[in-house]
Design a protein around this motif. Structure first.
Motif, PDB file in Angstrom:
ATOM      1  N   ILE A  92       0.847  -1.199   0.000  1.00  0.00           N
ATOM      2  CA  ILE A  92       0.000   0.000   0.000  1.00  0.00           C
ATOM      3  C   ILE A  92       0.879   1.246   0.000  1.00  0.00           C
ATOM      4  N   VAL A  93       1.904   1.244   0.843  1.00  0.00           N
ATOM      5  CA  VAL A  93       2.804   2.406   0.903  1.00  0.00           C
ATOM      6  C   VAL A  93       3.508   2.610  -0.446  1.00  0.00           C
ATOM      7  N   THR A  94       4.020   1.522  -1.022  1.00  0.00           N
ATOM      8  CA  THR A  94       4.769   1.703  -2.278  1.00  0.00           C
ATOM      9  C   THR A  94       3.827   2.097  -3.429  1.00  0.00           C
ATOM     10  N   ASP A  95       2.614   1.545  -3.438  1.00  0.00           N
ATOM     11  CA  ASP A  95       1.649   1.924  -4.494  1.00  0.00           C
ATOM     12  C   ASP A  95       1.296   3.414  -4.400  1.00  0.00           C
ATOM     13  N   VAL A  96       1.005   3.865  -3.167  1.00  0.00           N
ATOM     14  CA  VAL A  96       0.570   5.258  -2.981  1.00  0.00           C
ATOM     15  C   VAL A  96       1.745   6.216  -3.218  1.00  0.00           C
ATOM     16  N   ALA A  97       2.892   5.882  -2.625  1.00  0.00           N
ATOM     17  CA  ALA A  97       4.039   6.787  -2.739  1.00  0.00           C
ATOM     18  C   ALA A  97       4.556   6.820  -4.183  1.00  0.00           C
ATOM     19  N   GLY A  98       4.518   5.671  -4.850  1.00  0.00           N
ATOM     20  CA  GLY A  98       4.939   5.627  -6.255  1.00  0.00           C
ATOM     21  C   GLY A  98       4.051   6.522  -7.104  1.00  0.00           C
ATOM     22  N   PHE A  99       2.760   6.512  -6.815  1.00  0.00           N
ATOM     23  CA  PHE A  99       1.830   7.375  -7.558  1.00  0.00           C
ATOM     24  C   PHE A  99       2.063   8.843  -7.208  1.00  0.00           C
ATOM     25  N   ALA A 100       2.272   9.114  -5.908  1.00  0.00           N
ATOM     26  CA  ALA A 100       2.521  10.503  -5.493  1.00  0.00           C
ATOM     27  C   ALA A 100       3.786  11.032  -6.180  1.00  0.00           C
ATOM     28  N   ALA A 101       4.830  10.216  -6.236  1.00  0.00           N
ATOM     29  CA  ALA A 101       6.083  10.659  -6.865  1.00  0.00           C
ATOM     30  C   ALA A 101       5.909  10.817  -8.378  1.00  0.00           C
ATOM     31  N   SER A 102       5.135   9.916  -8.993  1.00  0.00           N
ATOM     32  CA  SER A 102       4.956   9.977 -10.455  1.00  0.00           C
ATOM     33  C   SER A 102       4.183  11.214 -10.883  1.00  0.00           C
ATOM     34  N   THR A 103       3.441  11.808  -9.949  1.00  0.00           N
ATOM     35  CA  THR A 103       2.595  12.945 -10.329  1.00  0.00           C
ATOM     36  C   THR A 103       3.081  14.260  -9.714  1.00  0.00           C
ATOM     37  N   PHE A 104       3.904  14.220  -8.663  1.00  0.00           N
ATOM     38  CA  PHE A 104       4.378  15.464  -8.045  1.00  0.00           C
ATOM     39  C   PHE A 104       5.280  16.194  -9.046  1.00  0.00           C
ATOM     40  N   MET A 105       4.965  17.433  -9.327  1.00  0.00           N
ATOM     41  CA  MET A 105       5.726  18.233 -10.309  1.00  0.00           C
ATOM     42  C   MET A 105       5.907  17.464 -11.625  1.00  0.00           C
ATOM     43  N   ARG A 106       4.887  16.741 -12.015  1.00  0.00           N
ATOM     44  CA  ARG A 106       4.863  15.900 -13.235  1.00  0.00           C
ATOM     45  C   ARG A 106       5.847  14.736 -13.171  1.00  0.00           C
ATOM     46  N   GLY A 107       6.292  14.413 -11.968  1.00  0.00           N
ATOM     47  CA  GLY A 107       7.122  13.209 -11.831  1.00  0.00           C
ATOM     48  C   GLY A 107       8.500  13.498 -11.267  1.00  0.00           C
ATOM     49  N   ILE A 108       8.749  12.940 -10.075  1.00  0.00           N
ATOM     50  CA  ILE A 108      10.101  13.017  -9.500  1.00  0.00           C
ATOM     51  C   ILE A 108      10.626  11.591  -9.345  1.00  0.00           C
ATOM     52  N   ARG A 109      11.917  11.467  -9.099  1.00  0.00           N
ATOM     53  CA  ARG A 109      12.535  10.137  -8.975  1.00  0.00           C
ATOM     54  C   ARG A 109      12.050   9.455  -7.686  1.00  0.00           C
ATOM     55  N   PHE A 110      11.927   8.155  -7.754  1.00  0.00           N
ATOM     56  CA  PHE A 110      11.520   7.443  -6.537  1.00  0.00           C
ATOM     57  C   PHE A 110      12.055   6.011  -6.529  1.00  0.00           C
ATOM     58  N   GLY A 111      12.097   5.438  -5.309  1.00  0.00           N
ATOM     59  CA  GLY A 111      12.512   4.051  -5.143  1.00  0.00           C
ATOM     60  C   GLY A 111      11.873   3.475  -3.891  1.00  0.00           C
ATOM     61  N   PHE A 112      12.018   2.159  -3.721  1.00  0.00           N
ATOM     62  CA  PHE A 112      11.322   1.486  -2.619  1.00  0.00           C
ATOM     63  C   PHE A 112      12.245   0.625  -1.759  1.00  0.00           C
ATOM     64  N   ILE A 113      11.950   0.607  -0.457  1.00  0.00           N
ATOM     65  CA  ILE A 113      12.404  -0.495   0.398  1.00  0.00           C
ATOM     66  C   ILE A 113      11.125  -1.248   0.736  1.00  0.00           C
ATOM     67  N   SER A 114      11.012  -2.467   0.234  1.00  0.00           N
ATOM     68  CA  SER A 114       9.770  -3.206   0.430  1.00  0.00           C
ATOM     69  C   SER A 114       9.862  -4.029   1.723  1.00  0.00           C
ATOM     70  N   THR A 115       8.894  -3.851   2.616  1.00  0.00           N
ATOM     71  CA  THR A 115       9.022  -4.451   3.957  1.00  0.00           C
ATOM     72  C   THR A 115       8.072  -5.620   4.219  1.00  0.00           C
ATOM     73  N   THR A 116       7.268  -6.008   3.227  1.00  0.00           N
ATOM     74  CA  THR A 116       6.422  -7.190   3.438  1.00  0.00           C
ATOM     75  C   THR A 116       6.738  -8.221   2.353  1.00  0.00           C
ATOM     76  N   LEU A 117       6.415  -9.468   2.642  1.00  0.00           N
ATOM     77  CA  LEU A 117       6.679 -10.510   1.639  1.00  0.00           C
ATOM     78  C   LEU A 117       5.810 -10.288   0.401  1.00  0.00           C
ATOM     79  N   LEU A 118       4.547  -9.910   0.654  1.00  0.00           N
ATOM     80  CA  LEU A 118       3.633  -9.636  -0.468  1.00  0.00           C
ATOM     81  C   LEU A 118       4.186  -8.501  -1.327  1.00  0.00           C
TER      82      LEU A 118
END
Ligand code: GLY
Length: 339
Positions: A92-118
């Motif tokens: 949920i965090v990576t989906d939401v934050a990835g979308f927020a980053a993709s749209t903030f100022m038409r897109g800024i760089r982003f990456g993930f530390i994934s903390t669940t197995l799913l």
């Protein structure tokens, strides 16, 4: 630093210690961390030097309102086009934050530390991000690949058993789609071994991620092979719609067993492979009986808002390690799901 996998030439996947990797990958850059309340509590001392935006956890917060809140906080923190957004959390965090980053100022760089197995074996890989709208899943989002994803299996130690098991359903799915070796590896180990042996777990996650990477390489936008990743998900989404007793992974496990049964009855899957799929899921501790009637399931599946028209794509296992996608009339779903 050499990544373990590269996705579509732009997204690098690294296995290892997350703090060290982040510091090496993002040295001297302006980074803002996005996480949720639970991860923030568990990992308050993780990367303490980064400013944090903390969102509320849970599917009910996977909304445009949360994205707007992240955008406002980015502005308040003085973020600009050079700022890197690092999301640390589950799907949920990576989906939401990835979308927020993709749209903030038409897109800024982003990456993930994934903390669940799913998150590690599914949500964080492949560039899909987005939010739910009026309860309909992932109705608004983009395909934008994260610059990197970090897989630190030591972070999975704090997951409750139930959440860890939910992630294993997606691992079984990946194995049935394209990795018979992974399937055997799972058959040969107990739930407890998978929980406690971090080398084994890393191998399992790596192989499941490998399945997804190979598919996303061929089809990023789900116009073809990426549909394979929906194995078991038509019944699973219907279960999640009709009842709240199962989490996503538990519903996927039921969906996998059901599709194995359907494929067996259609003559596509041998009895022995059907039995192996069901037995592995049971060995991992899943309940395979849907929590709602098959009639309700079939009705909910045929009302799926995301499959326009009268047809639905169904993924059917043909053996352990090979599946195929077929278009089915929604009107025949009931027959299919009610053996
Ligand atoms: N979760 C399925 C996909 O990423 O396509």
């Amino acid at each position: 630093m050499r990544p373990d996998f590269t996705v579509r030439d732009c997204s690098r996947l690294y296995f290892g210690a997350s703090e060290e990797l982040v510091r090496a990958l993002l040295a001297d850059q302006r980074v803002i961390l996005v996480t949720d309340q639970q991860v923030d509590r568990l990992y308050a001392d993780h990367l303490p030097e980064l400013p944090r935006i903390v969102i509320a956890g849970g599917e009910s917060h996977k909304t445009l309102q949360t994205v707007e809140m992240i955008h406002r906080q980015l502005i308040a923190l003085g973020a600009d086009r050079q700022t890197f957004l690092l999301a640390m959390g589950g799907g949920i965090v990576t989906d939401v934050a990835g979308f927020a980053a993709s749209t903030f100022m038409r897109g800024i760089r982003f990456g993930f530390i994934s903390t669940t197995l799913l998150g590690q074996v599914d949500a964080s890989v492949g560039g899909k991000n987005g939010v739910n709208v009026d309860g309909y899943k992932n109705m608004c989002g983009t395909f934008t690949q994260p610059e990197f994803v970090i897989f630190d299996v030591t972070l999975l130690q704090t997951l409750p058993d139930r959440e860890f098991r939910a992630g294993l359903a997606e691992v079984v799915k990946a194995a049935v789609i394209d990795d018979p070796y992974l399937f055997r590896l799972l058959e040969e180990h107990s739930f407890e071994q998978l929980r406690c042996d971090s080398l084994l777990l890393q191998e399992v996650v790596r192989r499941a991620v490998g399945v997804k990477v190979r598919i996303v390489e061929r089809d990023e936008r789900e116009a073809g092979d990426r549909r394979l990743l929906n194995l078991g998900h038509t019944p699973a989404h219907a279960i999640e719609k009709c009842s709240s007793v199962m989490n996503h992974g538990e519903a996927v496990a039921v969906g996998l067993a059901l599709m194995a049964q359907v494929a067996y009855e259609m003559g596509l899957l041998t009895e022995s492979d059907r039995n192996r799929i069901k037995q592995l899921l049971q060995q991992l501790g899943f309940v395979l009986e849907p929590p709602v009637s098959r009639e309700e399931l079939a009705q909910a599946a045929s009302r799926d808002k995301k499959s326009a028209g009268e047809q639905i794509y169904l993924v059917l296992p043909c053996s352990i390690g090979a599946c195929r996608v077929e278009r089915w009339p929604k009107a025949q779903l009931a027959e299919l799901l009610m053996p």
